[in-house]
Design a protein around this motif. Structure first.
Motif, PDB file in Angstrom:
ATOM      1  N   GLU A 170       0.783  -1.202  -0.097  1.00 21.63           N
ATOM      2  CA  GLU A 170       0.076   0.138  -0.210  1.00 21.63           C
ATOM      3  C   GLU A 170       0.684   1.299   0.028  1.00 21.63           C
ATOM      4  O   GLU A 170       2.226   1.493   1.115  1.00 21.63           O
TER       5      GLU A 170
ATOM      6  N   SER B 141       1.225   5.310  -0.385  1.00 18.23           N
ATOM      7  CA  SER B 141       0.697   6.339   0.125  1.00 18.23           C
ATOM      8  C   SER B 141       1.559   7.559  -0.074  1.00 18.23           C
ATOM      9  O   SER B 141       2.444   7.766   0.772  1.00 18.23           O
TER      10      SER B 141
ATOM     11  N   LYS C 295      -3.674   7.289  -3.349  1.00 20.18           N
ATOM     12  CA  LYS C 295      -3.113   5.905  -2.580  1.00 20.18           C
ATOM     13  C   LYS C 295      -2.935   4.424  -3.421  1.00 20.18           C
ATOM     14  O   LYS C 295      -3.976   4.460  -4.323  1.00 20.18           O
TER      15      LYS C 295
END
Length: 84
Positions: free
Chosen positions: A74, A76, A82
């Motif tokens: 993930e 971001s 994101k």
């Protein structure tokens, strides 16, 4: 025969212990899609875990001591969407 069985058992135990202690490293480079510049301070997390890293001045990150396998990362960054 009994000696061979004991030796096999010890060998299997040693291989099993070695396999469980093996860890990997995930590395990468984060760049802006538009101008291909490296991004500093991007947060990169292994989804569903507490493992992660932040990109350095060159846009690179390293996540150490990860068990071998497949993971979703993930990513971001402030001002960006994101991405998983």
């Amino acid at each position: 025969m009994k000696y061979l069985y004991s030796l096999l058992l010890v060998t299997l135990f040693a291989v099993s212990a070695w396999a469980q202690s093996t860890t990997c490293t995930i590395t990468g480079l984060i760049k802006d899609k538009k101008d291909n510049s490296e991004l500093i301070g991007v947060s990169v997390l292994i989804k569903g875990t507490s493992f992660g890293a932040v990109t350095d001045i060159n846009g690179r990150f390293i996540i150490k001591n990860v068990k071998p396998g497949e993971y979703n990362l993930e990513v971001s960054y402030i001002g960006y969407s994101k991405v998983v």
